[in-house]
Design an enzyme around this catalytic site. Structure first.
Site, PDB file in Angstrom:
ATOM      1  N   LYS A  54       0.872  -1.177   0.000  1.00 13.95           N
ATOM      2  CA  LYS A  54       0.000   0.000   0.000  1.00 13.95           C
ATOM      3  C   LYS A  54       0.900   1.215   0.000  1.00 13.95           C
ATOM      4  O   LYS A  54       1.758   1.360   0.862  1.00 13.95           O
ATOM      5  CB  LYS A  54      -0.914   0.013   1.226  1.00 13.95           C
ATOM      6  CG  LYS A  54      -1.859   1.208   1.252  1.00 13.95           C
ATOM      7  CD  LYS A  54      -2.702   1.233   2.494  1.00 13.95           C
ATOM      8  CE  LYS A  54      -1.930   1.559   3.727  1.00 13.95           C
ATOM      9  NZ  LYS A  54      -1.422   2.935   3.817  1.00 13.95           N
ATOM     10  N   GLU A  63      -9.100   7.895   2.665  1.00 10.69           N
ATOM     11  CA  GLU A  63      -9.172   8.142   4.110  1.00 10.69           C
ATOM     12  C   GLU A  63      -9.476   9.591   4.416  1.00 10.69           C
ATOM     13  O   GLU A  63      -8.810  10.508   3.926  1.00 10.69           O
ATOM     14  CB  GLU A  63      -7.852   7.747   4.783  1.00 10.69           C
ATOM     15  CG  GLU A  63      -7.892   7.939   6.282  1.00 10.69           C
ATOM     16  CD  GLU A  63      -6.731   7.325   7.031  1.00 10.69           C
ATOM     17  OE1 GLU A  63      -6.654   7.519   8.255  1.00 10.69           O
ATOM     18  OE2 GLU A  63      -5.897   6.639   6.402  1.00 10.69           O
TER      19      GLU A  63
END
Length: 161
Positions: free
Chosen positions: A9, A78
């Protein structure tokens, strides 16, 4: 990959396009991470909503498109406005995973320490606690310390012969 990871990631994309392309080209699956990127939180002004201003929202759209075009298999979004996360999700062919991004993403993630309530000082508004774990952990550690001081730990059954 040799250590058991199935993907990496990476936070952001600007300035890292060659890295993403190289990893994907080498057969390493890449998940992108946009919005609030924890490893850059201080550069972003702390834990605050990302993409609220139109110029920030457009940047997130561009970065999501770039990550998809570079071969990322999914995106974490996010701490972005729910409408923005939904728009990015609808515009991309790859799945999105939301954390503090509303319900319009392809899936959801919640940091385990937030889910378990392990830090009473840090309570993101978007993180639901399913347990008040800090108190439970503190009580367990205190009980362990009491048992050690009182010579109740280790017990005979816990001693290796």
């Amino acid at each position: 990959m040799q250590a058991g990871a199935t993907a990496v990631k990476l936070e952001g994309v600007t300035g890292h396009e060659e890295v993403v392309a190289h990893l994907v080209g080498s057969g390493i699956p890449v998940m992108g991470h946009l919005g609030l990127t924890p490893q850059s939180v201080n550069q972003l002004g702390g834990y605050r909503l990302q993409g609220r201003a139109p110029v920030e929202a457009e940047k997130l759209h561009r970065e999501a498109r770039a990550l998809e075009e570079l071969g990322a298999f999914s995106l974490v979004l996010e701490c972005v406005p729910a409408a923005l996360a939904t728009a990015i999700t609808e515009a991309r062919a790859i799945p999105t995973i939301g954390i503090g991004a509303g319900g319009g993403t392809s899936g959801q993630v919640l940091v385990l320490s937030d889910l378990l309530g392990l830090d009473a000082r840090f309570r993101p508004r978007f993180a639901r606690r399913y347990l008040e774990g800090e108190e439970l952990v503190r009580d367990a550690v205190n009980q362990f310390a009491r048992d050690v001081r009182a010579l109740r730990f280790p017990a005979q059954a816990e001693v290796l012969a």
